[in-house]
Design a protein around this motif. Structure first.
Motif, PDB file in Angstrom:
ATOM      1  N   ALA A 139      -3.503   7.388   5.071  1.00  0.00           N
ATOM      2  CA  ALA A 139      -4.311   6.250   4.633  1.00  0.00           C
ATOM      3  C   ALA A 139      -5.568   6.718   3.913  1.00  0.00           C
ATOM      4  CB  ALA A 139      -4.673   5.384   5.838  1.00  0.00           C
ATOM      5  N   LEU A 140      -6.185   7.782   4.423  1.00  0.00           N
ATOM      6  CA  LEU A 140      -7.381   8.313   3.759  1.00  0.00           C
ATOM      7  C   LEU A 140      -7.031   8.929   2.407  1.00  0.00           C
ATOM      8  CD1 LEU A 140      -9.222   9.929   6.806  1.00  0.00           C
ATOM      9  CD2 LEU A 140      -9.804   7.793   5.629  1.00  0.00           C
ATOM     10  N   ASP A 141      -5.854   9.548   2.310  1.00  0.00           N
ATOM     11  CA  ASP A 141      -5.426  10.084   1.020  1.00  0.00           C
ATOM     12  C   ASP A 141      -5.277   8.961  -0.008  1.00  0.00           C
ATOM     13  OD1 ASP A 141      -5.412  12.691   1.874  1.00  0.00           O
ATOM     14  OD2 ASP A 141      -3.266  12.736   2.324  1.00  0.00           O
ATOM     15  N   TYR A 142      -4.785   7.820   0.436  1.00  0.00           N
ATOM     16  CA  TYR A 142      -4.648   6.678  -0.464  1.00  0.00           C
ATOM     17  C   TYR A 142      -6.005   6.237  -1.009  1.00  0.00           C
ATOM     18  CZ  TYR A 142      -4.031   1.779  -1.798  1.00  0.00           C
ATOM     19  OH  TYR A 142      -4.061   0.581  -2.464  1.00  0.00           O
ATOM     20  N   LEU A 143      -7.046   6.357  -0.176  1.00  0.00           N
ATOM     21  CA  LEU A 143      -8.392   5.915  -0.582  1.00  0.00           C
ATOM     22  C   LEU A 143      -9.169   6.980  -1.344  1.00  0.00           C
ATOM     23  CD1 LEU A 143      -9.449   4.237   2.788  1.00  0.00           C
ATOM     24  CD2 LEU A 143      -8.686   3.058   0.713  1.00  0.00           C
ATOM     25  N   LYS A 144      -8.643   8.192  -1.386  1.00  0.00           N
ATOM     26  CA  LYS A 144      -9.421   9.346  -1.831  1.00  0.00           C
ATOM     27  C   LYS A 144     -10.050   9.159  -3.206  1.00  0.00           C
ATOM     28  CE  LYS A 144      -7.008  13.050  -2.299  1.00  0.00           C
ATOM     29  NZ  LYS A 144      -6.247  14.281  -1.947  1.00  0.00           N
ATOM     30  N   VAL A 160     -10.512  15.009   8.135  1.00  0.00           N
ATOM     31  CA  VAL A 160     -11.712  15.373   7.382  1.00  0.00           C
ATOM     32  C   VAL A 160     -12.102  14.185   6.513  1.00  0.00           C
ATOM     33  CG1 VAL A 160     -12.745  16.971   5.732  1.00  0.00           C
ATOM     34  CG2 VAL A 160     -11.048  17.797   7.380  1.00  0.00           C
ATOM     35  N   PHE A 161     -13.295  13.672   6.752  1.00  0.00           N
ATOM     36  CA  PHE A 161     -13.725  12.436   6.098  1.00  0.00           C
ATOM     37  C   PHE A 161     -14.802  12.771   5.072  1.00  0.00           C
ATOM     38  CE2 PHE A 161     -15.353   8.235   5.561  1.00  0.00           C
ATOM     39  CZ  PHE A 161     -14.316   7.392   5.902  1.00  0.00           C
ATOM     40  N   ASN A 162     -14.532  12.431   3.811  1.00  0.00           N
ATOM     41  CA  ASN A 162     -15.509  12.764   2.768  1.00  0.00           C
ATOM     42  C   ASN A 162     -15.607  11.694   1.689  1.00  0.00           C
ATOM     43  OD1 ASN A 162     -13.086  13.136   1.484  1.00  0.00           O
ATOM     44  ND2 ASN A 162     -13.292  15.356   1.252  1.00  0.00           N
ATOM     45  N   HIS A 163     -15.309  10.444   2.027  1.00  0.00           N
ATOM     46  CA  HIS A 163     -15.326   9.368   1.025  1.00  0.00           C
ATOM     47  C   HIS A 163     -16.764   8.964   0.711  1.00  0.00           C
ATOM     48  CE1 HIS A 163     -14.372   5.680  -1.100  1.00  0.00           C
ATOM     49  NE2 HIS A 163     -13.108   6.063  -1.116  1.00  0.00           N
ATOM     50  N   PRO A 164     -17.119   8.821  -0.575  1.00  0.00           N
ATOM     51  CA  PRO A 164     -18.506   8.465  -0.922  1.00  0.00           C
ATOM     52  C   PRO A 164     -18.926   7.071  -0.466  1.00  0.00           C
ATOM     53  CG  PRO A 164     -17.095   8.426  -2.869  1.00  0.00           C
ATOM     54  CD  PRO A 164     -16.295   9.044  -1.778  1.00  0.00           C
ATOM     55  N   ASP A 165     -17.961   6.184  -0.218  1.00  0.00           N
ATOM     56  CA  ASP A 165     -18.269   4.838   0.279  1.00  0.00           C
ATOM     57  C   ASP A 165     -17.854   4.690   1.739  1.00  0.00           C
ATOM     58  OD1 ASP A 165     -19.122   4.063  -2.327  1.00  0.00           O
ATOM     59  OD2 ASP A 165     -17.028   3.760  -2.898  1.00  0.00           O
ATOM     60  N   GLY A 166     -17.917   5.795   2.474  1.00  0.00           N
ATOM     61  CA  GLY A 166     -17.421   5.811   3.840  1.00  0.00           C
ATOM     62  C   GLY A 166     -18.117   4.856   4.777  1.00  0.00           C
ATOM     63  N   GLU A 167     -19.359   4.468   4.481  1.00  0.00           N
ATOM     64  CA  GLU A 167     -20.067   3.542   5.366  1.00  0.00           C
ATOM     65  C   GLU A 167     -19.404   2.166   5.399  1.00  0.00           C
ATOM     66  OE1 GLU A 167     -21.887   3.062   1.295  1.00  0.00           O
ATOM     67  OE2 GLU A 167     -21.288   4.754   2.579  1.00  0.00           O
ATOM     68  N   ARG A 168     -18.439   1.903   4.498  1.00  0.00           N
ATOM     69  CA  ARG A 168     -17.711   0.634   4.496  1.00  0.00           C
ATOM     70  C   ARG A 168     -16.236   0.825   4.829  1.00  0.00           C
ATOM     71  NH1 ARG A 168     -18.252  -0.978  -0.692  1.00  0.00           N
ATOM     72  NH2 ARG A 168     -19.855   0.496  -1.320  1.00  0.00           N
ATOM     73  N   TYR A 182       0.819  -1.216   0.000  1.00  0.00           N
ATOM     74  CA  TYR A 182       0.000   0.000   0.000  1.00  0.00           C
ATOM     75  C   TYR A 182       0.849   1.261   0.000  1.00  0.00           C
ATOM     76  CZ  TYR A 182      -3.410  -3.499   1.230  1.00  0.00           C
ATOM     77  OH  TYR A 182      -4.197  -4.605   1.226  1.00  0.00           O
ATOM     78  N   SER A 183       1.935   1.255   0.760  1.00  0.00           N
ATOM     79  CA  SER A 183       2.735   2.477   0.828  1.00  0.00           C
ATOM     80  C   SER A 183       3.405   2.781  -0.502  1.00  0.00           C
ATOM     81  CB  SER A 183       3.790   2.370   1.926  1.00  0.00           C
ATOM     82  OG  SER A 183       4.669   1.297   1.661  1.00  0.00           O
ATOM     83  N   LYS A 184       3.565   1.799  -1.340  1.00  0.00           N
ATOM     84  CA  LYS A 184       4.151   2.019  -2.653  1.00  0.00           C
ATOM     85  C   LYS A 184       3.117   2.417  -3.704  1.00  0.00           C
ATOM     86  CE  LYS A 184       8.238  -0.924  -2.394  1.00  0.00           C
ATOM     87  NZ  LYS A 184       8.929  -2.097  -2.999  1.00  0.00           N
ATOM     88  N   LYS A 185       1.827   2.321  -3.326  1.00  0.00           N
ATOM     89  CA  LYS A 185       0.767   2.533  -4.303  1.00  0.00           C
ATOM     90  C   LYS A 185      -0.059   3.775  -3.996  1.00  0.00           C
ATOM     91  CE  LYS A 185       0.238  -2.395  -5.348  1.00  0.00           C
ATOM     92  NZ  LYS A 185      -0.708  -3.546  -5.342  1.00  0.00           N
ATOM     93  N   THR A 186       0.563   4.775  -3.426  1.00  0.00           N
ATOM     94  CA  THR A 186      -0.195   5.964  -3.077  1.00  0.00           C
ATOM     95  C   THR A 186      -0.755   6.676  -4.295  1.00  0.00           C
ATOM     96  OG1 THR A 186       1.871   7.189  -3.027  1.00  0.00           O
ATOM     97  CG2 THR A 186       1.043   6.370  -0.924  1.00  0.00           C
ATOM     98  N   ASN A 187      -0.159   6.439  -5.465  1.00  0.00           N
ATOM     99  CA  ASN A 187      -0.679   7.047  -6.698  1.00  0.00           C
ATOM    100  C   ASN A 187      -1.555   6.096  -7.501  1.00  0.00           C
ATOM    101  OD1 ASN A 187       0.693   9.505  -6.275  1.00  0.00           O
ATOM    102  ND2 ASN A 187       2.602   8.578  -7.009  1.00  0.00           N
ATOM    103  N   ASP A 188      -1.840   4.937  -6.915  1.00  0.00           N
ATOM    104  CA  ASP A 188      -2.658   3.943  -7.605  1.00  0.00           C
ATOM    105  C   ASP A 188      -4.115   4.390  -7.566  1.00  0.00           C
ATOM    106  OD1 ASP A 188      -3.898   1.757  -8.621  1.00  0.00           O
ATOM    107  OD2 ASP A 188      -3.165   0.336  -7.119  1.00  0.00           O
ATOM    108  N   SER A 189      -4.742   4.576  -8.718  1.00  0.00           N
ATOM    109  CA  SER A 189      -6.127   5.064  -8.777  1.00  0.00           C
ATOM    110  C   SER A 189      -7.131   3.944  -8.990  1.00  0.00           C
ATOM    111  CB  SER A 189      -6.268   6.089  -9.909  1.00  0.00           C
ATOM    112  OG  SER A 189      -5.967   5.487 -11.157  1.00  0.00           O
TER     113      SER A 189
END
Length: 473
Positions: free
Chosen positions: A64-69, A94-102, A36-43
Motif C-alpha cells: 500500500a505504501l508503494d502505491y502511494l510512493k 520504512v515510512f518516507n512520504h512527504p505528506d505522511g502527516e495525512r 487500487y490493486s490495478k493502479k499500482t503504476n498510477d502516478s
C-alpha cells in the motif's frame, strides 16, 4: 433439497471466513481486483480522501505504501490504510512520504478490556503477556529479524489499534523508531493511538535527532523489549496512561537532551532500572507508578531532571530514587516505600525537592545525603525505615521544616537522624530573621529538637555535623 444445499453452503462460507480472520495471512491468497490493486503504476496525485484495505486491496502494508510512493496528497486529502483482523508478516516498514502527516495506518477495533500486563499474577511470563495482547489487539504485525516502523524526517499522521511484535534475534531492531541519519535534526512525528510494542531486540520505541512520538489517546503497552523507550539527542516522547513493563533492561532511558512525558503510567517489573535519566535528559512522570524494577526505581545523574510529583516509587530492588552528579528531581507529594535499599539517596551535588513526600518502610535509610547533595523535605513523613530516617555526611544538606521523623526508624539502635563530617540540617522557624546559628546543637543535632519539625522521640539524633535552628542564613 436445493434450499438445504444452499443453506449448508452459506454456513460453510461463514465458518471459512471466520477462520480466515483468525489465522495468519500467508499472502498466497489473491487480493480482490479492486481499483487500487490495478493502479499500482498510477502516478496521478490524490485529491480526495481514500481508504486502502489490507489484504483486500493490497497484500501488505508495504505494498500500500508503494502505491502511494510517487503520489502527493492534494487539497488536504487523507489516506487511511485499513487493516483487517489477522496476523500479518511484514518486513521493516520504512515510512518516507512527504505528506505522511495525512496518512493513517489503522487496525481493527480492539476486543475486550485492555490487559494490564503489569499484573505478574495474571501474566507471569512473556508467553502469557503476548497471548493476552494478541487477544486484545485483533490486528497483529509480526516482524522477522527486522525493525518495525521506521522513519527519518517524514511524519505519520496516526497509527492505532495494532500490535507490533518483534523477533528478539533481530539485530538492533526497534519497534518504532525515528532517526534522521547525517547532519541536521529530524522533524519526523508519529502520532500513536492504541498500540502495543512487544519483543524487539532493541528498544520498543527509539527516538533521536529531534523526532517526536505523540500518544495522548488510549495509551501504549510496551513490553518485553530490551529497553521500553529510548530517547536522546533532542527526541521527544509523550506517552500518557501507558504501561512500560517487563523490558529486559530499562523501562525508560533518556539522555543527551531527550525529553519524555509519561504521566499516569506504569513503569514496572523492568530488568534493570525503571527510569534512567542522564546528561540533560528530562522526564515528567507525575502520578506514575514506578515499582518492582530489579534495580533502582529512578536513577538520575549528570544533569538529568525528573518531575515525579505524586508518583508511587515502591518495591524496587535497590533505591527508590537515586540522584548523583548534578541530577535534580521534584518528588513533591510522592510515596516512596518498601524499596529494598534506601528511599532517597542524593550524592555529589544532586538536588531533590521532596516536600510532603512519604518515605516509609524502606530496607535501609529513608533519606541519605552526601558530598554536597541537597534535599528539601518540608512537611515530609519519614518513618519505618530499617536504618536511619535521615543520614547526612560530608556536606549533605537537609531542609526538614515541619517534617516528621518517626520513632519506628532504625529499630536496632534508635538513631533517627545522624550527621557526620560537616553535614547539616535545619528547620525554618516562621518569622525568625535573626540568623541565629548552632544554638545547642553544634555537635550533631544533639539533644535539640528542630524547630517546627516533629521528632519522635525528641532525643534520637547523634553525630558531629552542624544543626541550624531557625533561619539558616
Amino acid at each position: 433439497m436445493k434450499r438445504v444445499f444452499f443453506i449448508i453452503a452459506v454456513i460453510i462460507l461463514i465458518v471459512t471466513l471466520f477462520k480466515f480472520n483468525q489465522e495468519e495471512y500467508s499472502f498466497k491468497n489473491t487480493p480482490n481486483s479492486s481499483d487500487y490493486s490495478k493502479k499500482t503504476n498510477d502516478s496521478r496525485d490524490i485529491s480526495e480522501n481514500i481508504t486502502l484495505k489490507v489484504p483486500n486491496n493490497f497484500k501488505t502494508i508495504n505494498q500500500a505504501l508503494d502505491y502511494l510512493k510517487n503520489k502527493r496528497l492534494l487539497n488536504n486529502s487523507t489516506v487511511t490504510i485499513s487493516i483487517s483482523p489477522g496476523i500479518y508478516h511484514e518486513k521493516e516498514i520504512v515510512f518516507n512520504h512527504p505528506d505522511g502527516e495525512r496518512i493513517k495506518i489503522i487496525g481493527s477495533a480492539t476486543s475486550g478490556r485492555k490487559p494490564n500486563t503489569n499484573d505478574n499474577v495474571l501474566y507471569p511470563n512473556a508467553a502469557s503477556r503476548l497471548n493476552a495482547l494478541k487477544r486484545y489487539y485483533r490486528t497483529v504485525i509480526q516482524f522477522e529479524d527486522t525493525a518495525g516502523i521506521t522513519t527519518g524526517s517524514a511524519s505519520i499522521g496516526y497509527v492505532s489499534d495494532i500490535l507490533l511484535v518483534g523477533n528478539k534475534r533481530g539485530n538492533n531492531a526497534h519497534g518504532i523508531s525515528i532517526n534522521k541519519k547525517g547532519t541536521g535534526l529530524s522533524n519526523g512525528t508519529i502520532k500513536l493511538g492504541n498500540v502495543g510494542v512487544y519483543g524487539f531486540h532493541n528498544a520498543g520505541i527509539s527516538i533521536k535527532n529531534g523526532g517526536t512520538i505523540l500518544s495522548k489517546k488510549g495509551g501504549l503497552i510496551i513490553s518485553d523489549n530490551l529497553d521500553g523507550i529510548s530517547v536522546s539527542e533532542g527526541g521527544t516522547v509523550i506517552a500518557e496512561k501507558s504501561i512500560i513493563n517487563n523490558n529486559q533492561s530499562v523501562g525508560v532511558n533518556i539522555k543527551y537532551g531527550g525529553s519524555v512525558k509519561i504521566n499516569e503510567s506504569y513503569i514496572a517489573n523492568n530488568g534493570n532500572r525503571g527510569l534512567y535519566i542522564l546528561q540533560g535528559g528530562t522526564v515528567v512522570a507525575s502520578k506514575a507508578n514506578i515499582s518492582e524494577n530489579s534495580d533502582i526505581g529512578v536513577y538520575i545523574l549528570y544533569g538529568g531532571n525528573a518531575d515525579l510529583s505524586a508518583s508511587n516509587i515502591n518495591r524496587n530492588g535497590s533505591h527508590g530514587l537515586e540522584i548523583n552528579y548534578g541530577g535534580t528531581a521534584n518528588a513533591y507529594n510522592a510515596l516512596i516505600t518498601n524499596n529494598k535499599k534506601g528511599g532517597i539517596t542524593v550524592d555529589y551535588g544532586g538536588e531533590v525537592i521532596a516536600e510532603k513526600a512519604q518515605i516509609l518502610h524502606n530496607g535501609d535509610i529513608g533519606i541519605a545525603i552526601a558530598y554536597n547533595g541537597s534535599i528539601n523535605a518540608k512537611m515530609a513523613a519519614i518513618d519505618g525505615n530499617a536504618s536511619f530516617g535521615v543520614h547526612g555526611i560530608y556536606g549533605g544538606n537537609f531542609n526538614l521544616s515541619k517534617a516528621f521523623v518517626g520513632e519506628k526508624n532504625n529499630i536496632k539502635d534508635k538513631v533517627k537522624v545522624k550527621l557526620k563530617g560537616n553535614a547539616f540540617a535545619y528547620s525554618e522557624k516562621p518569622g525568625n530573621k535573626s540568623g541565629r546559628k548552632n544554638p545547642n546543637g553544634s555537635n550533631g543535632i544533639g539533644k535539640s529538637e528542630l524547630v517546627s519539625s516533629s521528632f519522635s522521640p525528641k532525643y534520637n539524633t547523634k553525630g558531629n555535623g552542624n544543626a541550624f535552628i531557625g533561619d539558616p542564613k
